[in-house]
Each structure stands twice: as structure tokens, then as C-alpha cells.
Design an enzyme around this catalytic site. Structure first.
Site, mmCIF file in Angstrom:
data_model
loop_
_atom_site.group_PDB
_atom_site.id
_atom_site.type_symbol
_atom_site.label_atom_id
_atom_site.label_comp_id
_atom_site.label_asym_id
_atom_site.label_seq_id
_atom_site.Cartn_x
_atom_site.Cartn_y
_atom_site.Cartn_z
ATOM 1 N N GLU A 65 0.846 -1.198 0.000
ATOM 2 C CA GLU A 65 0.000 0.000 0.000
ATOM 3 C C GLU A 65 0.879 1.244 0.000
ATOM 4 O O GLU A 65 1.861 1.340 0.750
ATOM 5 C CB GLU A 65 -0.883 -0.003 1.248
ATOM 6 N N LYS A 152 -8.928 3.090 -2.993
ATOM 7 C CA LYS A 152 -9.407 2.649 -1.682
ATOM 8 C C LYS A 152 -10.747 3.311 -1.389
ATOM 9 O O LYS A 152 -10.867 4.546 -1.419
ATOM 10 C CB LYS A 152 -8.377 3.025 -0.617
ATOM 11 N N CYS A 186 -5.747 -2.694 2.521
ATOM 12 C CA CYS A 186 -5.734 -2.619 3.973
ATOM 13 C C CYS A 186 -7.114 -2.933 4.564
ATOM 14 O O CYS A 186 -7.704 -3.951 4.249
ATOM 15 C CB CYS A 186 -5.183 -1.264 4.423
#
Length: 346
Positions: A65, A152, A186
Site C-alpha cells: 500500500e 481505496k 488494507c
């Protein structure tokens, strides 16, 4: 920097057998730190890592990430409710400057890397769209073509002060010669409806770039592999305080760590559709972590449980995914407006 000494390769790998009825893919997850605030140097480092992975036969390479642009660990950007400090605003300016445009020259360079080393590349970046930043994953094929991106959808906690929110238009699963590839970043991996949407798109190689190095993360990754009947490849950075600029240029909130303190311990891992850990988790330092993925394992796992197939109950439970872009402003062209006005004249 040589992460993998030629005399003793630091590559944890598992040969999944000799079932020649299904293809085998060599996958590598990269566990390494960003060169913070220095995007050109980070891209140089990425190329060195990619070259090493390709040298060990990797066909797919997954980076952590926010590898390009950086994960701003420990920073609060001077924010308290009702106030932002001048230093925090300057910190954001520097962070914004280190981000990349998509498309843009850095994307072109990443595409060229993928083509040069003949690998499928999944890269975590900080994407700059005007003055809003997104935590994004970019996908490239082994011919050097940019395939697309995933933004995201839900930044976690204070991430929301610096990153915008993705929408349903960027949750792709790409059909490639080495399998169907997608990514969740995540803690959005904990969103069951997002996972279900990806399962419905047929994901086979589920990439999970992260910044979470806790032991508990491993439980989530194993669950997703079992739930989705897919391979899970989770890549995290390993970094020490000294991998970030020194204070006062870059300050950690609270007690300032010592330069050699580990601030993200990695834990990168590769897990099979049956829940078997094939490689990792690694908490020892920067590394390339690889495994051979027998894609026949997917069918064997889904014989037991296919969450969007024979184990679904659509007459009871269903999901609607709004996969169009969510834009705050829409424009109607002047020419179209003129045409309408003309057509309505008496």
C-alpha cells in the site's frame, strides 16, 4: 541494495505439487519501504526490486500500500477538531507533491518496467487528482500496458483527512493469462460487501496491499482466502523510523521513535484457497516473498464452498453494486443545449 543475496536467496517459496492439468504461477510480494518525499528515488528502488523478483522467475509482483508516494505513518498533519496547523498544511503540500497523476509520467515508467521485466505488476501508489489524493492500486500487464486502477473506498481513521474516497467504478477484476486479478487495500478488506463484489467478478488472485503488520491481520487474510476460494497475496512495507525524514521535517505524533525503531514490521504473506500459508509471514526485514500458485487449487477449494455460486441464496440475500463514477459536478455541453433549444422552437 541487494535484498536477496545470490548465495542465499531470501525467498520463502512453496512448490504446490505437480498437477500439470492447471497452470502454475510464480507470485512475489515485495516487503520494502518507500523513499519518503522522493518519488523518483522510490521508482528507482521499485525497479531494482522488480528486476530481482523477475530474476527469480516471478510472473506477478505485488507491492505494498502507498509504496509510491508513501504511507504517512505517525503523522497527524497538524489536525485537531476545529483547527489545522500551518506546519500540518505544509506537510500536506509536500505529500501532495510526492503523489502521482494517473495517467502520468510515473505511470508510464511503471508500465515500461512491467514490460521490460515481463511481469504482471500490482503497485500501491498515492494518486493525485487535482488537489485530492487517493490511496490507489495500479495494475499493469507483462507487455507493459496499464490495465486500470482501484481506489481505496474507505480510508481508515485519520487517513480520511488526507485521502479521498473511491467509488464503485474502480473495483476491477482483470482477466489475464495468469488468472483473474484484483485488489483491496488494507482495512477495506474487512468490508464484506466489497469482498462479495470481487468474488462475483470471479477473482482468483486477490491482492491485499496493506499497512497493517499486526498478527491479527493474518487471520483476515486466511479468512478471505477460504471465503473467496482464491489466492491471497498481502504485501506490507517494512520500515524503521530512519526510513522517514528526520525531525522536525517529519514528526511522529506522540513520543518520537529512535531512528532504528521498527515502525512497520511487515508481515507480508501468500495464502492458498485452502487456507494454507504458502510463504511468510515475514517480520524480519525487507524481503521478496514468493510462492508457486497452482491455479487448480481454486476449483478444489470451490468444490467445498463457492460463496457466490452453489453456497449462495440469492432469493434471500443479494447485493447491488453501483459501479458508475460518483462525480460532484456534471456539465451539459453548450452545443447540446443549443440543439435542444432549436428543436423545441415552434
Amino acid at each position: 541494495m541487494a535484498l536477496v543475496p545470490s548465495s542465499s536467496p531470501l525467498i520463502a517459496e512453496v512448490d504446490m505439487g505437480t498437477d500439470y492439468s492447471a497452470p502454475t504461477v510464480r507470485a512475489t510480494v515485495v516487503q520494502a519501504s518507500t523513499v519518503f518525499y522522493d518519488t523518483p528515488a522510490t521508482l528507482d528502488k521499485a525497479e531494482r526490486l522488480l528486476a530481482e523478483a523477475a530474476g527469480y522467475g516471478a510472473q506477478l509482483v505485488v507491492f505494498p500500500e502507498a509504496f509510491v508516494g508513501g504511507y504517512p505513518r505517525g503523522s497527524n498533519f497538524g489536525v485537531v477538531i476545529g483547527n489545522r496547523t500551518a506546519k500540518g498544511k505544509e506537510d500536506f503540500r509536500k505529500y501532495h507533491a510526492a503523489a502521482i497523476d494517473v495517467p502520468g509520467p510515473e505511470v508510464d515508467r511503471l508500465a515500461a518496467m512491467a514490460g521490460k521485466y515481463k511481469v504482471f505488476l500490482v503497485m500501491g501508489v498515492i494518486e493525485r487528482d487535482g488537489y485530492t489524493l487517493y490511496c490507489t492500486v495500479l495494475f499493469f500487464d507483462s507487455q507493459g500496458c496499464y490495465l486500470g486502477k482501484h481506489r481505496k473506498m474507505m480510508p481508515t481513521a485519520l487517513e480520511r483527512i488526507i485521502w479521498g474516497f473511491g467509488d464503485g467504478s474502480t473495483i476491477p477484476v482483470f482477466e489475464t493469462p495468469i488468472g483473474k486479478i484484483g485488489a483491496a487495500i488494507c482495512w477495506e478488506n474487512k468490508m464484506p460487501l466489497l469482498r462479495t463484489a470481487m468474488y462475483a467478478k470471479g477473482i482468483e488472485i486477490y491482492c491485499a496491499p496493506t499497512a497493517d503488520s499486526r498478527d491479527l491481520w493474518q487471520a483476515s487474510m486466511t479468512h478471505i482466502a477460504l471465503e473467496g476460494g482464491c489466492f491471497v497475496l498481502s504485501a506490507n512495507q517494512f520500515c524503521r523510523r530512519k526510513d522517514y525524514p528526520p525531525p522536525p521535517e517529519y514528526a511522529f505524533a506522540g513520543e518520537e521513535p529512535a531512528p532504528d525503531s521498527v515502525v512497520c514490521a511487515g508481515g507480508s504473506v501468500i495464502i492458498s484457497p485452502s487456507g494454507t500459508i504458502l510463504a511468510g509471514p515475514n517480520y524480519d526485514g525487507e524481503a521478496l516473498i514468493s510462492a508457486d500458485l497452482d491455479l487448480g487449487e481454486i476449483a478444489r477449494a470451490k468444490f467445498d464452498f463457492d460463496v457466490v455460486g452453489h453456497y449462495s441464496r440469492p432469493e434471500v440475500l443479494s447485493l447491488i453494486v453501483r459501479d458508475h463514477p460518483a462525480t460532484p459536478v456534471s456539465f451539459t455541453s453548450a452545443s447540446a443545449k443549443t440543439d435542444r433549444e432549436v428543436s423545441h422552437k415552434p
